[in-house]
Design a protein around this motif. Structure first.
Motif, PDB file in Angstrom:
ATOM      1  N   TYR A 278      -0.135   9.054   8.754  1.00 49.90           N
ATOM      2  CA  TYR A 278      -0.421   8.406   7.470  1.00 49.90           C
ATOM      3  C   TYR A 278      -1.875   8.624   7.053  1.00 49.90           C
ATOM      4  CZ  TYR A 278      -1.690   4.762   4.193  1.00 49.90           C
ATOM      5  OH  TYR A 278      -2.198   4.091   3.115  1.00 49.90           O
ATOM      6  N   LEU A 279      -2.791   8.449   7.989  1.00 51.86           N
ATOM      7  CA  LEU A 279      -4.207   8.572   7.634  1.00 51.86           C
ATOM      8  C   LEU A 279      -4.586  10.022   7.330  1.00 51.86           C
ATOM      9  CD1 LEU A 279      -5.659   6.010  10.195  1.00 51.86           C
ATOM     10  CD2 LEU A 279      -5.495   5.726   7.724  1.00 51.86           C
TER      11      LEU A 279
ATOM     12  N   ARG B 200      12.025  -4.582  11.622  1.00 47.94           N
ATOM     13  CA  ARG B 200      12.655  -4.767  10.315  1.00 47.94           C
ATOM     14  C   ARG B 200      14.002  -4.068  10.255  1.00 47.94           C
ATOM     15  NH1 ARG B 200       8.079  -3.448   6.476  1.00 47.94           N
ATOM     16  NH2 ARG B 200       6.308  -4.422   7.490  1.00 47.94           N
TER      17      ARG B 200
ATOM     18  N   ARG C  83      -5.503   4.747   2.312  1.00 50.85           N
ATOM     19  CA  ARG C  83      -6.060   3.399   2.300  1.00 50.85           C
ATOM     20  C   ARG C  83      -5.669   2.665   3.579  1.00 50.85           C
ATOM     21  NH1 ARG C  83      -5.528   1.676  -3.500  1.00 50.85           N
ATOM     22  NH2 ARG C  83      -5.090   3.586  -4.621  1.00 50.85           N
ATOM     23  N   ALA C  84      -6.502   1.729   3.982  1.00 46.40           N
ATOM     24  CA  ALA C  84      -6.160   0.883   5.115  1.00 46.40           C
ATOM     25  C   ALA C  84      -4.982  -0.004   4.718  1.00 46.40           C
ATOM     26  CB  ALA C  84      -7.353   0.030   5.505  1.00 46.40           C
ATOM     27  N   LEU C  85      -4.124  -0.274   5.672  1.00 43.20           N
ATOM     28  CA  LEU C  85      -2.984  -1.144   5.393  1.00 43.20           C
ATOM     29  C   LEU C  85      -3.413  -2.597   5.483  1.00 43.20           C
ATOM     30  CD1 LEU C  85      -0.181   0.664   7.412  1.00 43.20           C
ATOM     31  CD2 LEU C  85      -0.884   0.995   5.055  1.00 43.20           C
ATOM     32  N   LEU C  86      -2.700  -3.456   4.769  1.00 45.62           N
ATOM     33  CA  LEU C  86      -2.959  -4.888   4.816  1.00 45.62           C
ATOM     34  C   LEU C  86      -1.755  -5.551   5.474  1.00 45.62           C
ATOM     35  CD1 LEU C  86      -4.374  -5.042   1.205  1.00 45.62           C
ATOM     36  CD2 LEU C  86      -5.671  -5.236   3.323  1.00 45.62           C
ATOM     37  N   PRO C  87      -1.916  -6.782   5.934  1.00 50.00           N
ATOM     38  CA  PRO C  87      -0.819  -7.356   6.713  1.00 50.00           C
ATOM     39  C   PRO C  87       0.453  -7.630   5.904  1.00 50.00           C
ATOM     40  CG  PRO C  87      -2.673  -8.883   6.542  1.00 50.00           C
ATOM     41  CD  PRO C  87      -3.109  -7.616   5.916  1.00 50.00           C
ATOM     42  N   THR C  88       1.588  -7.311   6.510  1.00 53.01           N
ATOM     43  CA  THR C  88       2.879  -7.778   5.999  1.00 53.01           C
ATOM     44  C   THR C  88       3.431  -8.752   7.016  1.00 53.01           C
ATOM     45  OG1 THR C  88       3.410  -5.756   4.793  1.00 53.01           O
ATOM     46  CG2 THR C  88       5.254  -7.108   5.481  1.00 53.01           C
TER      47      THR C  88
ATOM     48  N   THR D  66       0.811  -1.223   0.000  1.00 48.74           N
ATOM     49  CA  THR D  66       0.000   0.000   0.000  1.00 48.74           C
ATOM     50  C   THR D  66       0.843   1.271   0.000  1.00 48.74           C
ATOM     51  OG1 THR D  66      -1.676  -1.187   1.233  1.00 48.74           O
ATOM     52  CG2 THR D  66      -1.869   1.199   1.181  1.00 48.74           C
TER      53      THR D  66
ATOM     54  N   GLU E  84      -0.379  -2.759  12.098  1.00 46.51           N
ATOM     55  CA  GLU E  84       0.472  -3.131  10.964  1.00 46.51           C
ATOM     56  C   GLU E  84       1.809  -2.388  11.025  1.00 46.51           C
ATOM     57  OE1 GLU E  84      -0.076  -5.525   9.083  1.00 46.51           O
ATOM     58  OE2 GLU E  84      -2.164  -5.876   9.639  1.00 46.51           O
TER      59      GLU E  84
ATOM     60  N   THR F 246      -4.316   0.213  11.724  1.00 47.99           N
ATOM     61  CA  THR F 246      -3.156   0.709  10.977  1.00 47.99           C
ATOM     62  C   THR F 246      -1.917   0.678  11.864  1.00 47.99           C
ATOM     63  OG1 THR F 246      -4.647   2.152   9.735  1.00 47.99           O
ATOM     64  CG2 THR F 246      -2.305   2.646   9.604  1.00 47.99           C
TER      65      THR F 246
ATOM     66  N   LEU G 240      -9.817   2.162  12.787  1.00 48.86           N
ATOM     67  CA  LEU G 240      -8.896   2.217  11.645  1.00 48.86           C
ATOM     68  C   LEU G 240      -7.496   2.627  12.105  1.00 48.86           C
ATOM     69  CD1 LEU G 240      -8.420   2.057   8.590  1.00 48.86           C
ATOM     70  CD2 LEU G 240      -9.148   4.439   8.419  1.00 48.86           C
TER      71      LEU G 240
END
Lengths: 194, 316
Positions: free
Chosen positions: B304-305, B32, A88-93, A76, B25, B22, B18
């Motif tokens: 971000y949002l 990382r 946009r909403a994030l999706l899983p990584t 995304t 995630e 978010t 939301l």
């Protein structure tokens, strides 16, 4: 992207058994190309790439008797059209615990279209680690590339018109629990990608 | 979401969830090798801090930098503000520099609202604490911490979970934002403190209140201790610090009366020995350090949002 209402189910081009056979062939091709499954990591691009990656991994495990790490890679924030739409909403990584450094990463997605999603995925991958090689497996290649990107493993080449939409439904994600790929007229002509 | 984040009351339940999803995630980013995402490349975030706050400022700074935004820190001390510049002129300067978001901490309640609705700036405004009014990102990170411990695995998230907020509610912007947001998310809030430190008009907050900490503790799923803000106190709100900590401090004896799953929170900075004892702050129940980690993820989610999509491109 919700599936079209059942009043216009479109033309089904791959049914559940076709999809199963295509994934089996892709799995064998991946093993053949890489001379085994030793260093493989499969990363699905959410949403529909993830269950496809899991199915391919299960088939490879059956043949090669090794567990293939499977993960997901959300693209995304790497999209080139991020600024064109509301956030946009994030999706899983989820990167498998072994990481991807020195591995052969196979990206898995449902439809290869403009190539922009894969370009974003390559950027995202760059921030996660340095694989030895990156390959691409897609269930459907519908053409109309906008970037110099091609798939290494293709379930079905599907010539389409830009006024059509390819809809992939996977049992893991749909309420009706049915696998199908169909071609439908596109409801709005502005939507590109996915 | 709206274009600004000024109050926890601006968030609907969908908005708040939301942000939490978010943030969940984004939290994995910390594990990382490259802790950076490109979402806000080319955007400028200004941290405009009229009050000292190292903790909140570096949290916002880390969040913006991890999203690849350019960050300009503007601290009022030693700046043109100490030479007498007004908020308006400062705002016009920031506008001229092309800020996409202004994160503002101000001693006066309502300053972020003024900045957002005055027409001085076109950027998104994020309230990072205004006077004794609100601190919505703190409420979001507290809600996120609660959600990870008490809500993530459940249907309905924090629905029906009980949270006690204890101490100096009167001077606490954290308490107000938390009460509003936790209500939105369906949790039940009890504010606990001496009568002198519960604000006038609290009947309108739609929360329970209590003067008796010992009666509340066994019933709750989380306890949030507030710092006694002595810098905002002129006059006697309680007889002695010792009496305050005896009646409203969380110590080992009181902690033993909590249910097994109950967590202990504190927005920081803590005054050990006053509202919380060291053995409680360092115990397994304490999630105080995790709150700081979660703060960066939640602020990333908010930035971000607010800035990641197209809506902020077109000024209203």
């Amino acid at each position: 992207m919700p599936a079209a209402p059942l009043a216009h189910p479109g033309r089904v081009v791959l049914d559940a058994r076709d999809i199963g056979r295509a994934l089996t062939r892709i799995s064998h091709e991946i093993i053949e190309r890489n001379k085994g499954a030793g260093d493989l990591v499969l990363l699905g691009i959410p949403r529909r790439g993830v269950p496809l990656a899991q199915r391919i991994a299960a088939r490879i495990s059956q043949v090669e008797d090794v567990d293939v790490p499977v993960g997901s890679l959300d693209i995304t924030m790497y999209r080139d059209d991020l600024r064109l739409k509301p956030a946009r909403a994030l999706l899983p990584t989820e990167i498998p615990s072994g990481g991807i450094d020195g591995k052969v990463v196979v990206l898995v997605d449902d439809v290869l279209f403009s190539g922009r999603t894969i370009r974003a995925a390559l950027d995202a991958l760059n921030d996660v680690g340095r694989p030895r090689a990156v390959q691409l497996a897609v269930l459907v290649d519908r053409g109309h590339r906008e970037l110099p990107i091609r798939a290494d493993f293709v379930g079905k080449n599907l010539p389409t018109s830009l006024s059509e939409r390819v809809s992939v439904r996977l049992a893991d994600l749909e309420d009706d629990g049915v696998d199908a790929v169909s071609i439908e007229p596109r409801p709005d002509a502005t939507e590109v990608g996915e | 979401m709206k274009r600004h984040l000024l109050s926890a009351a601006d968030l609907t339940r969908d908005d708040a969830e939301l942000v939490l999803e978010t943030a969940a995630e984004l939290r994995s980013l910390a594990d990382r090798p490259i802790k950076k995402l490109p979402a806000l490349r080319g955007r400028t975030v200004v941290n405009l801090f009229f009050e000292d706050s190292t903790r909140t400022r570096i949290s916002f700074e880390a969040a913006a930098k991890r999203l690849s935004a350019d960050v300009i820190n503007f601290a009022a001390k030693g700046s043109s503000v100490s030479k007498g510049e007004s908020l308006k002129d400062t705002a016009l300067t920031l506008e001229a520099m092309g800020a996409d978001a202004v994160v503002i901490r101000h001693g006066a309640s309502g300053a972020p609202h003024r900045l957002a609705h005055s027409g001085w700036v076109r950027s998104s405004v994020v309230n990072a604490g205004d006077g004794t009014h609100e601190h919505p990102t703190q409420a979001l990170l507290d809600a996120f911490t609660l959600w990870r411990h008490l809500g993530e695995e459940r249907r309905g998230g924090l629905e029906g979970r009980r949270v006690a907020i204890v101490g100096d509610v009167l001077h606490s912007r954290v308490a107000r934002s938390n009460a509003l947001l936790l209500k939105t998310l369906g949790a039940e809030v009890t504010l606990v403190g001496p009568p002198t430190l519960l604000p006038v008009g609290i009947e309108g907050w739609d929360v329970e209140t209590s003067y008796d900490l010992d009666a509340v503790l066994p019933k709750v799923d989380a306890v949030m201790m507030l710092r006694v803000q002595r810098e905002r106190m002129q006059g006697g709100f309680f007889p002695t610090p010792r009496e305050y900590s005896r009646r409203y401090g969380l110590d080992g004896r009181r902690m033993a009366t909590l249910q097994d799953h109950t967590i202990v929170m504190h927005p920081g900075p803590m005054v050990r020995g006053m509202e919380i004892t060291a053995d409680v702050a360092d115990s397994d129940r304490s999630v105080i350090v995790e709150q700081v980690t979660n703060g960066v993820a939640v602020r990333m989610a908010v930035l971000y949002l607010l800035l990641g999509g197209s809506e902020s491109e077109s000024p209203e």
